[in-house]
Design a protein around this motif. Structure first.
Motif, PDB file in Angstrom:
ATOM      1  N   VAL A 155       0.832  -1.205   0.000  1.00 28.74           N
ATOM      2  CA  VAL A 155       0.000   0.000   0.000  1.00 28.74           C
ATOM      3  C   VAL A 155       0.865   1.252   0.000  1.00 28.74           C
ATOM      4  O   VAL A 155       0.568   2.238  -0.697  1.00 28.74           O
ATOM      5  CB  VAL A 155      -0.957  -0.019   1.202  1.00 28.74           C
ATOM      6  CG1 VAL A 155      -1.666   1.318   1.366  1.00 28.74           C
ATOM      7  CG2 VAL A 155      -1.986  -1.126   1.040  1.00 28.74           C
ATOM      8  N   ALA A 156       1.947   1.239   0.773  1.00 32.45           N
ATOM      9  CA  ALA A 156       2.822   2.414   0.836  1.00 32.45           C
ATOM     10  C   ALA A 156       3.461   2.707  -0.520  1.00 32.45           C
ATOM     11  O   ALA A 156       3.474   3.857  -0.983  1.00 32.45           O
ATOM     12  CB  ALA A 156       3.895   2.204   1.900  1.00 32.45           C
ATOM     13  N   CYS A 157       3.992   1.677  -1.166  1.00 32.05           N
ATOM     14  CA  CYS A 157       4.618   1.880  -2.479  1.00 32.05           C
ATOM     15  C   CYS A 157       3.590   2.292  -3.534  1.00 32.05           C
ATOM     16  O   CYS A 157       3.861   3.171  -4.373  1.00 32.05           O
ATOM     17  CB  CYS A 157       5.344   0.606  -2.913  1.00 32.05           C
ATOM     18  SG  CYS A 157       6.760   0.178  -1.880  1.00 32.05           S
ATOM     19  N   ALA A 158       2.413   1.687  -3.497  1.00 28.03           N
ATOM     20  CA  ALA A 158       1.364   2.077  -4.443  1.00 28.03           C
ATOM     21  C   ALA A 158       0.921   3.517  -4.210  1.00 28.03           C
ATOM     22  O   ALA A 158       0.638   4.258  -5.169  1.00 28.03           O
ATOM     23  CB  ALA A 158       0.175   1.123  -4.310  1.00 28.03           C
ATOM     24  N   ASN A 159       0.873   3.938  -2.958  1.00 26.02           N
ATOM     25  CA  ASN A 159       0.494   5.313  -2.651  1.00 26.02           C
ATOM     26  C   ASN A 159       1.518   6.299  -3.195  1.00 26.02           C
ATOM     27  O   ASN A 159       1.157   7.316  -3.810  1.00 26.02           O
ATOM     28  CB  ASN A 159       0.351   5.473  -1.141  1.00 26.02           C
ATOM     29  CG  ASN A 159       0.024   6.895  -0.735  1.00 26.02           C
ATOM     30  OD1 ASN A 159      -0.872   7.517  -1.285  1.00 26.02           O
ATOM     31  ND2 ASN A 159       0.753   7.418   0.231  1.00 26.02           N
ATOM     32  N   VAL A 160       2.803   6.006  -3.006  1.00 24.92           N
ATOM     33  CA  VAL A 160       3.851   6.897  -3.498  1.00 24.92           C
ATOM     34  C   VAL A 160       3.849   6.956  -5.021  1.00 24.92           C
ATOM     35  O   VAL A 160       3.901   8.043  -5.627  1.00 24.92           O
ATOM     36  CB  VAL A 160       5.221   6.434  -2.966  1.00 24.92           C
ATOM     37  CG1 VAL A 160       6.352   7.207  -3.625  1.00 24.92           C
ATOM     38  CG2 VAL A 160       5.282   6.619  -1.463  1.00 24.92           C
ATOM     39  N   ALA A 161       3.771   5.799  -5.669  1.00 25.49           N
ATOM     40  CA  ALA A 161       3.783   5.771  -7.133  1.00 25.49           C
ATOM     41  C   ALA A 161       2.546   6.440  -7.720  1.00 25.49           C
ATOM     42  O   ALA A 161       2.634   7.217  -8.676  1.00 25.49           O
ATOM     43  CB  ALA A 161       3.894   4.325  -7.622  1.00 25.49           C
ATOM     44  N   GLY A 162       1.375   6.145  -7.157  1.00 24.64           N
ATOM     45  CA  GLY A 162       0.150   6.749  -7.676  1.00 24.64           C
ATOM     46  C   GLY A 162       0.124   8.246  -7.486  1.00 24.64           C
ATOM     47  O   GLY A 162      -0.322   8.993  -8.389  1.00 24.64           O
ATOM     48  N   THR A 163       0.587   8.739  -6.333  1.00 22.47           N
ATOM     49  CA  THR A 163       0.616  10.185  -6.104  1.00 22.47           C
ATOM     50  C   THR A 163       1.548  10.879  -7.090  1.00 22.47           C
ATOM     51  O   THR A 163       1.217  11.938  -7.640  1.00 22.47           O
ATOM     52  CB  THR A 163       1.070  10.471  -4.664  1.00 22.47           C
ATOM     53  OG1 THR A 163       0.165   9.839  -3.755  1.00 22.47           O
ATOM     54  CG2 THR A 163       1.077  11.965  -4.385  1.00 22.47           C
TER      55      THR A 163
END
Length: 473
Positions: free
Chosen positions: A439-447
């Motif tokens: 979730v953390a990596c997806a949040n950073v990449a998506g943002t």
């Protein structure tokens, strides 16, 4: 002077009249029955007929027409000047934008179906397609879980060991030797911890068995004295449990066979994880460049930058989690040692491993420590051990996680809890382990991808430098 001014005024009036007449003859003007005047420059003119306007009496385009070659009215272009668009231009033709502005081309159901319902339907089928794709991906991953799980474990371990391998490469070490050195160091640390835990468990097992027997006697006496339960009822319950074990002996035997097969899969997964970890440490960047080379050329720079940010987030998460796990293990281990609870080192190691699953992992590991304290030292010692576990959990939740994990993973606690719950449902303990970093990596990449045009364009990756996955002579 007056004559010259009057002559100029009459000339301007004549030109204005000629312009009005030309506008009335302009075939490109709006129809007389349409009172709307909307100027639209629409490039989508694939469905509009093309062709020059009808010529005038002299064979040339009408006066004032926007067609190239039409006579100029005011002579601003000099003698023989022409009006109209420059060479290569094209007159206005009605396209989808013009039809949308004028209301032309509307479907019959547009006035019947509300706009909100049409938008909701458009979003709904797209959402269904996305969810179906995610389900298919998870189903395929579950089908090859023996391969997927070791790859994810190797990815987490490489996030921990890759900075060390990169430092060795900067000091002149070959990539293969640096990757092998970090792999040996990692294996040595893990093997040392496992050896210490097993040795201490074997050494303290006999004492634990005696203490457990005495602790169970104390618990039985406490239950009989405190609750309306007799000694006979407790003995009957123990006898019933023994009978259930004997009756389900075949089931337990088949379960042992299944466990043996699971041990084989675990051994295979460990070997595959170590093999994958070595190549992640050695050729991680090259493998990623090969994957980026499969993406569209215009998107490679943004995808590579999003991956870089996600990788830095994963490294920070692993480091912060290791620090938090060490503090939890040391705090609870010291408290249990002061209380004289047996198997302190195995219990501290269990707390260390449980800390990699945020929120619930440390709680479950602490519960095991409290249970051991209960059966070995009695209720009073168990209550003190529970207080120590709660104190350490409060220190973790209010100090360590905001200070360490808060910088690495900017995810709301509600999102963390929901992600862990979803991970447990989808992939069990392993799903809970990788839920938060995912979730953390997806949040950073998506943002980053959603705001990629706000800043300068990132540097272009060089896929040609990647080693091909498959080569042919």
């Amino acid at each position: 002077m007056l004559r010259r001014a009057a002559h100029r005024a009459s000339s301007l009036v004549g030109r204005a009249r000629e312009r009005i007449r030309a506008a009335e003859q302009d075939p490109h003007a709006w129809p007389e029955h349409d009172g709307r005047a909307i100027l639209v420059h629409d490039r989508d003119d694939d469905h509009a007929p093309a062709g020059p306007p009808p010529p005038g009496d002299d064979g040339r385009p009408p006066l004032g027409s926007p067609e190239p070659g039409a006579p100029d009215l005011d002579g601003s272009l000099g003698p023989g000047g022409v009006s109209g668009p420059p060479a290569g231009g094209r007159p206005h033709r009605s396209g989808p934008h013009a039809r949308r502005l004028t209301g032309a081309g509307r479907r019959p159901d547009d006035d019947v179906v509300p706009t909100g319902l049409r938008v909701a339907a458009a979003w709904s089928w797209r959402l269904i397609v996305v969810l179906a794709g995610i389900f298919a991906l998870l189903y395929a991953a579950a089908y090859v879980a023996v391969v997927v799980v070791p790859v994810f474990v190797a990815l987490l371990l490489s996030a921990m060991l890759q900075p060390g391998a990169a430092a060795l490469v900067r000091h002149g070490w070959p990539r293969s030797l640096a990757a092998l050195a970090m792999l040996v160091i990692g294996l040595g640390v893990v093997a040392g911890i496992i050896t210490l835990v097993v040795e201490r468990f074997i050494a303290g097992f006999s004492d634990l068995a005696d203490q457990v027997s005495q602790g169970l006697t104390q618990i039985r006496d406490f239950v009989v004295d405190t609750f309306p339960v007799s000694q006979r009822q407790i003995d009957e319950a123990v006898t019933a449990a023994q009978g259930a074990l004997v009756a389900n002996q075949d089931t337990l035997t088949s379960g042992a066979i299944t466990t043996a097969a699971t041990v084989g899969e675990v051994f295979t997964g460990i070997v595959l994880a170590l093999f994958t970890l070595f190549f992640f440490l050695k050729d991680g960047r090259s493998l990623w460049l090969w994957l980026v080379g499969l993406c569209p050329a215009d998107a490679r720079a943004y995808i590579d930058e999003a991956a870089r940010r996600s990788w830095r987030t994963l490294i920070s998460y692993v480091r912060a989690t290791v620090a938090v796990a060490l503090v939890d293990a040391i705090g609870i281990g010291v408290g249990l040692a002061i209380l004289g609870v047996p198997l302190v080192i195995p219990l501290a190691a269990l707390v260390f491993l449980g800390a990699f699953i945020p929120i619930i992992g440390s709680f479950l590991a602490g519960s095991v420590a409290v249970l051991v304290a209960l059966v070995s030292k009695g209720p009073i010692t168990a209550l003190i051990a529970l207080a120590i576990v709660v104190l350490v959990m409060q220190l973790e939740g209010h100090v360590l996680q905001p200070l360490l994990l808060g910088r690495a993973v900017r995810v709301h606690p509600l999102a963390v809890v929901l992600a862990i719950a979803a991970g447990l449902l989808v992939a069990g303990i392993f799903g809970a382990l990788i839920a938060v970093p995912t979730v953390a990596c997806a949040n950073v990449a998506g943002t980053y991808l959603s705001r990629r045009h706000d800043g300068p364009r990132p540097p272009e990756p060089r896929p040609e430098r990647a080693r091909p996955a498959v080569t042919a002579e």
